[in-house]
Enzyme design. Sequence first.
Site, PDB file in Angstrom:
ATOM      1  N   PRO A   1       0.798  -1.226   0.000  1.00 32.71           N
ATOM      2  CG  PRO A   1      -0.058  -1.078   2.155  1.00 32.71           C
ATOM      3  CD  PRO A   1       0.581  -2.043   1.207  1.00 32.71           C
ATOM      4  CG  ASN A   2      -0.186   4.297   1.302  1.00 35.67           C
ATOM      5  OD1 ASN A   2      -1.167   4.858   0.814  1.00 35.67           O
ATOM      6  ND2 ASN A   2      -0.226   3.720   2.482  1.00 35.67           N
TER       7      ASN A   2
ATOM      8  NE  ARG B   1       4.009   6.658   1.470  1.00 40.84           N
ATOM      9  CZ  ARG B   1       4.230   5.452   1.952  1.00 40.84           C
ATOM     10  NH1 ARG B   1       4.701   4.508   1.179  1.00 40.84           N
ATOM     11  NH2 ARG B   1       3.970   5.188   3.206  1.00 40.84           N
TER      12      ARG B   1
ATOM     13  CE1 TYR C   1       8.877   5.083   2.599  1.00 39.48           C
ATOM     14  CE2 TYR C   1       7.384   6.964   2.693  1.00 39.48           C
ATOM     15  CZ  TYR C   1       7.849   5.777   3.231  1.00 39.48           C
ATOM     16  OH  TYR C   1       7.293   5.270   4.380  1.00 39.48           O
TER      17      TYR C   1
ATOM     18  CG  ASN D   1       8.379  -1.876   0.493  1.00 37.69           C
ATOM     19  OD1 ASN D   1       7.755  -1.957   1.548  1.00 37.69           O
ATOM     20  ND2 ASN D   1       9.030  -0.781   0.126  1.00 37.69           N
TER      21      ASN D   1
ATOM     22  CB  ALA E   1       1.524   0.327   6.615  1.00 38.25           C
TER      23      ALA E   1
ATOM     24  CG  HIS F   1       5.074  -2.000  10.271  1.00 35.13           C
ATOM     25  ND1 HIS F   1       6.400  -2.342  10.322  1.00 35.13           N
ATOM     26  CD2 HIS F   1       4.991  -0.974   9.368  1.00 35.13           C
ATOM     27  CE1 HIS F   1       7.093  -1.555   9.497  1.00 35.13           C
ATOM     28  NE2 HIS F   1       6.260  -0.721   8.913  1.00 35.13           N
TER      29      HIS F   1
ATOM     30  CG  ASP G   1      -0.428 -17.277   8.435  1.00 35.63           C
ATOM     31  OD1 ASP G   1       0.608 -17.397   9.117  1.00 35.63           O
ATOM     32  OD2 ASP G   1      -1.575 -17.216   8.928  1.00 35.63           O
TER      33      ASP G   1
ATOM     34  CD  GLU H   1      10.513  -7.271   6.241  1.00 34.01           C
ATOM     35  OE1 GLU H   1      10.588  -8.402   6.766  1.00 34.01           O
ATOM     36  OE2 GLU H   1      10.267  -6.250   6.897  1.00 34.01           O
TER      37      GLU H   1
ATOM     38  CG  HIS I   1      10.975  -2.110   4.898  1.00 30.19           C
ATOM     39  ND1 HIS I   1       9.606  -2.064   4.712  1.00 30.19           N
ATOM     40  CD2 HIS I   1      11.232  -3.250   5.564  1.00 30.19           C
ATOM     41  CE1 HIS I   1       9.074  -3.143   5.261  1.00 30.19           C
ATOM     42  NE2 HIS I   1      10.034  -3.875   5.781  1.00 30.19           N
ATOM     43  CB  ILE I   2      12.236   2.823   0.305  1.00 31.43           C
ATOM     44  CG1 ILE I   2      11.706   1.999  -0.880  1.00 31.43           C
ATOM     45  CG2 ILE I   2      12.950   4.089  -0.170  1.00 31.43           C
ATOM     46  CD1 ILE I   2      10.472   2.579  -1.538  1.00 31.43           C
TER      47      ILE I   2
ATOM     48  NE  ARG J   1       9.794   6.402   8.466  1.00 31.94           N
ATOM     49  CZ  ARG J   1       8.893   6.162   7.506  1.00 31.94           C
ATOM     50  NH1 ARG J   1       9.090   5.198   6.630  1.00 31.94           N
ATOM     51  NH2 ARG J   1       7.798   6.896   7.427  1.00 31.94           N
TER      52      ARG J   1
END
Length: 141
Positions: free
Chosen positions: A9-10, A17, A22, A71, A74, A77, A84, A95, A97-98, A104
């Site tokens: 998402p996003n 954004r 980012y 990625n 959110a 988290h 699963d 996994e 993350h930028i 953070r």
Amino acid sequence: MKLAIVNGPNLNLLGKREPGIYGNTSAEDYFATLVAKYPQVELTYFQHNVEGELINFIHQVGFDIDGIILNAGAYTHTSIALRDAISAINAPVVEVHISNVHAREEFRHVSMIAAKCVGVICGLGMTGYALAVEYFLEKGK
Ligand code: DQA
């Protein structure tokens, strides 16, 4: 080698954004550079804002590709369902993350999915996706 890059998402808003966090590059532009950089890799790109659609895609590709670069935004988290899904498939998942999630807010320090992934790359900007591709290439099939 077949790899899928999956953004949650996003992340469709990359480039617009919160550019201070980012960056200014859109996902489309960045993935075009990855496709050009790794002609030996069959790269698929999928982005969705809906958790279930990410799970459907992971199910769809997860039994016949060599790796997934995820990625989850959110959902990282919060989503036991994504965790699963990663456990359910055969393909290994990295996994990404930028941003450096550990620098953070505290709620970003927890990942529901990390334990089911082969590794985690975070805080290296969009380069994290390329490094994940490098990992899969080095590891081989
Ligand atoms: C992110 C970090 C997450 O905490 C956040 O919710 C995102 C992006 C990253 O790439 O840095 O949407 O996954």
